[in-house]
Design a protein around this motif. Structure first.
Motif, PDB file in Angstrom:
ATOM      1  N   ALA A  76       0.817  -1.218   0.000  1.00 53.72           N
ATOM      2  CA  ALA A  76       0.000   0.000   0.000  1.00 53.72           C
ATOM      3  C   ALA A  76       0.847   1.263   0.000  1.00 53.72           C
ATOM      4  O   ALA A  76       0.345   2.350  -0.289  1.00 53.72           O
ATOM      5  CB  ALA A  76      -0.935   0.006   1.211  1.00 53.72           C
ATOM      6  N   ARG A  79       4.359   3.151  -4.609  1.00 49.29           N
ATOM      7  CA  ARG A  79       3.648   3.724  -5.751  1.00 49.29           C
ATOM      8  C   ARG A  79       4.287   3.274  -7.068  1.00 49.29           C
ATOM      9  O   ARG A  79       5.499   3.114  -7.151  1.00 49.29           O
ATOM     10  CB  ARG A  79       3.658   5.245  -5.669  1.00 49.29           C
ATOM     11  CG  ARG A  79       2.939   5.773  -4.437  1.00 49.29           C
ATOM     12  CD  ARG A  79       3.089   7.247  -4.273  1.00 49.29           C
ATOM     13  NE  ARG A  79       4.526   7.573  -4.180  1.00 49.29           N
ATOM     14  CZ  ARG A  79       5.046   8.751  -4.414  1.00 49.29           C
ATOM     15  NH1 ARG A  79       4.276   9.758  -4.762  1.00 49.29           N
ATOM     16  NH2 ARG A  79       6.322   8.963  -4.310  1.00 49.29           N
ATOM     17  N   VAL A 131      -1.427   5.280  -7.904  1.00 49.84           N
ATOM     18  CA  VAL A 131      -1.629   3.829  -7.907  1.00 49.84           C
ATOM     19  C   VAL A 131      -0.514   3.150  -7.119  1.00 49.84           C
ATOM     20  O   VAL A 131       0.664   3.417  -7.335  1.00 49.84           O
ATOM     21  CB  VAL A 131      -1.661   3.281  -9.352  1.00 49.84           C
ATOM     22  CG1 VAL A 131      -1.825   1.765  -9.357  1.00 49.84           C
ATOM     23  CG2 VAL A 131      -2.760   3.938 -10.148  1.00 49.84           C
ATOM     24  N   THR A 132      -0.913   2.265  -6.212  1.00 52.32           N
ATOM     25  CA  THR A 132       0.054   1.500  -5.412  1.00 52.32           C
ATOM     26  C   THR A 132       0.049   0.041  -5.850  1.00 52.32           C
ATOM     27  O   THR A 132      -0.853  -0.410  -6.567  1.00 52.32           O
ATOM     28  CB  THR A 132      -0.289   1.557  -3.910  1.00 52.32           C
ATOM     29  OG1 THR A 132      -1.532   0.876  -3.701  1.00 52.32           O
ATOM     30  CG2 THR A 132      -0.359   2.990  -3.410  1.00 52.32           C
ATOM     31  N   GLU A 134      -0.647  -2.346  -3.935  1.00 49.93           N
ATOM     32  CA  GLU A 134      -1.855  -2.920  -3.343  1.00 49.93           C
ATOM     33  C   GLU A 134      -3.059  -2.697  -4.261  1.00 49.93           C
ATOM     34  O   GLU A 134      -3.889  -3.598  -4.424  1.00 49.93           O
ATOM     35  CB  GLU A 134      -2.123  -2.321  -1.966  1.00 49.93           C
ATOM     36  CG  GLU A 134      -3.327  -2.951  -1.275  1.00 49.93           C
ATOM     37  CD  GLU A 134      -3.556  -2.400   0.097  1.00 49.93           C
ATOM     38  OE1 GLU A 134      -3.156  -3.063   1.072  1.00 49.93           O
ATOM     39  OE2 GLU A 134      -4.130  -1.285   0.187  1.00 49.93           O
ATOM     40  N   ASP A 135      -3.149  -1.516  -4.863  1.00 45.14           N
ATOM     41  CA  ASP A 135      -4.243  -1.254  -5.811  1.00 45.14           C
ATOM     42  C   ASP A 135      -4.218  -2.276  -6.948  1.00 45.14           C
ATOM     43  O   ASP A 135      -5.263  -2.754  -7.386  1.00 45.14           O
ATOM     44  CB  ASP A 135      -4.144   0.154  -6.398  1.00 45.14           C
ATOM     45  CG  ASP A 135      -4.384   1.241  -5.376  1.00 45.14           C
ATOM     46  OD1 ASP A 135      -5.180   1.035  -4.438  1.00 45.14           O
ATOM     47  OD2 ASP A 135      -3.762   2.313  -5.519  1.00 45.14           O
ATOM     48  N   GLU A 138      -5.135  -5.884  -5.608  1.00 49.51           N
ATOM     49  CA  GLU A 138      -6.535  -5.927  -5.170  1.00 49.51           C
ATOM     50  C   GLU A 138      -7.490  -5.583  -6.311  1.00 49.51           C
ATOM     51  O   GLU A 138      -8.689  -5.463  -6.108  1.00 49.51           O
ATOM     52  CB  GLU A 138      -6.760  -4.969  -3.993  1.00 49.51           C
ATOM     53  CG  GLU A 138      -6.018  -5.348  -2.733  1.00 49.51           C
ATOM     54  CD  GLU A 138      -6.471  -6.672  -2.140  1.00 49.51           C
ATOM     55  OE1 GLU A 138      -7.664  -7.027  -2.308  1.00 49.51           O
ATOM     56  OE2 GLU A 138      -5.635  -7.361  -1.536  1.00 49.51           O
ATOM     57  N   ARG A 139      -6.931  -5.364  -7.507  1.00 51.54           N
ATOM     58  CA  ARG A 139      -7.701  -5.068  -8.729  1.00 51.54           C
ATOM     59  C   ARG A 139      -8.581  -3.830  -8.580  1.00 51.54           C
ATOM     60  O   ARG A 139      -9.741  -3.822  -8.962  1.00 51.54           O
ATOM     61  CB  ARG A 139      -8.515  -6.281  -9.151  1.00 51.54           C
ATOM     62  CG  ARG A 139      -7.657  -7.502  -9.405  1.00 51.54           C
ATOM     63  CD  ARG A 139      -8.394  -8.568 -10.147  1.00 51.54           C
ATOM     64  NE  ARG A 139      -7.566  -9.743 -10.342  1.00 51.54           N
ATOM     65  CZ  ARG A 139      -6.666  -9.918 -11.316  1.00 51.54           C
ATOM     66  NH1 ARG A 139      -6.461  -8.969 -12.178  1.00 51.54           N
ATOM     67  NH2 ARG A 139      -5.992 -11.026 -11.418  1.00 51.54           N
ATOM     68  N   ARG A 140      -7.979  -2.774  -8.026  1.00 56.48           N
ATOM     69  CA  ARG A 140      -8.692  -1.506  -7.852  1.00 56.48           C
ATOM     70  C   ARG A 140      -8.296  -0.460  -8.883  1.00 56.48           C
ATOM     71  O   ARG A 140      -8.694   0.698  -8.769  1.00 56.48           O
ATOM     72  CB  ARG A 140      -8.427  -0.943  -6.448  1.00 56.48           C
ATOM     73  CG  ARG A 140      -8.981  -1.789  -5.335  1.00 56.48           C
ATOM     74  CD  ARG A 140      -8.890  -1.066  -4.008  1.00 56.48           C
ATOM     75  NE  ARG A 140      -7.528  -0.777  -3.634  1.00 56.48           N
ATOM     76  CZ  ARG A 140      -6.936  -1.210  -2.521  1.00 56.48           C
ATOM     77  NH1 ARG A 140      -7.592  -1.968  -1.671  1.00 56.48           N
ATOM     78  NH2 ARG A 140      -5.702  -0.876  -2.253  1.00 56.48           N
ATOM     79  N   VAL A 141      -7.532  -0.822  -9.871  1.00 54.74           N
ATOM     80  CA  VAL A 141      -7.024   0.157 -10.839  1.00 54.74           C
ATOM     81  C   VAL A 141      -8.070   0.519 -11.887  1.00 54.74           C
ATOM     82  O   VAL A 141      -8.191   1.685 -12.264  1.00 54.74           O
ATOM     83  CB  VAL A 141      -5.725  -0.356 -11.507  1.00 54.74           C
ATOM     84  CG1 VAL A 141      -5.235   0.635 -12.548  1.00 54.74           C
ATOM     85  CG2 VAL A 141      -4.651  -0.602 -10.462  1.00 54.74           C
ATOM     86  N   MET A 144      -9.956   4.024 -12.164  1.00 53.50           N
ATOM     87  CA  MET A 144      -9.316   5.090 -11.386  1.00 53.50           C
ATOM     88  C   MET A 144      -9.137   6.366 -12.187  1.00 53.50           C
ATOM     89  O   MET A 144      -9.250   7.456 -11.643  1.00 53.50           O
ATOM     90  CB  MET A 144      -7.958   4.632 -10.836  1.00 53.50           C
ATOM     91  CG  MET A 144      -8.057   3.696  -9.665  1.00 53.50           C
ATOM     92  SD  MET A 144      -6.427   3.213  -9.039  1.00 53.50           S
ATOM     93  CE  MET A 144      -5.921   4.723  -8.216  1.00 53.50           C
TER      94      MET A 144
END
Length: 161
Positions: A76, A79, A131-132, A134-135, A138-141, A144
């Protein structure tokens, strides 16, 4: 404009290490040969990249049978922009060099679209800084980039009136 393999492979490899640690519940070292196999990247190329990533303080190396590489900080806190910078990757969107008196057209003049490409470069930098690792794992990109995107319909509605 294209991000070269140095930056892409470095991000992929560190995301692999972060994901492997998250999946196993351990922060222990991951063998670079395993990363190379999973990511389809040449081991010798990864070794060159990891020398730079280690010098930048993003990974630590552990020697021995159970050795490998581990992240120096939680996923997290790492970057994507830091990873790309660590492998000497420069994302250039304009033909002219920053701070140079020579513009895009080889003279002191800048091309008509210079500001467009220059701003794109800044947007890429802002995005990669947001964007980290972890992003990524965790498939959070996905999506964004649209968080701060202007609403096209509102923007052009005023022009039609």
């Amino acid at each position: 404009m294209k991000l070269t393999t140095k930056g892409r492979y470095a991000v992929s490899a560190l995301a692999d290490i972060a994901a492997t640690g998250a999946a196993t519940g351990s922060e222990g070292p991951v063998a670079l040969s395993d990363v190379a196999l999973r990511q389809g990247i040449s081991l010798s190329y990864l070794e060159q990249l990891f020398a730079k990533l280690r010098r930048a303080g993003l990974v630590d190396s552990v020697r021995g049978v159970a050795g490998g590489y581990a992240l120096t900080a939680p996923a997290a806190e790492i970057r994507v922009a830091d990873i790309v910078a660590a492998v000497d990757e420069e994302i250039r969107t304009t033909a002219c060099a920053a701070g140079s008196s020579i513009g895009c057209q080889g003279t002191t003049a800048r091309c008509l679209t210079h500001d467009l490409w220059d701003e794109l470069g800044r947007q890429i930098e802002v995005f990669l800084n947001a964007v980290t690792l972890e992003d990524i794992i965790e498939r959070r990109v996905a999506g964004m980039a649209s968080v701060n995107a202007p609403n096209r319909e509102e923007r052009f509605a005023g022009a039609a009136e």
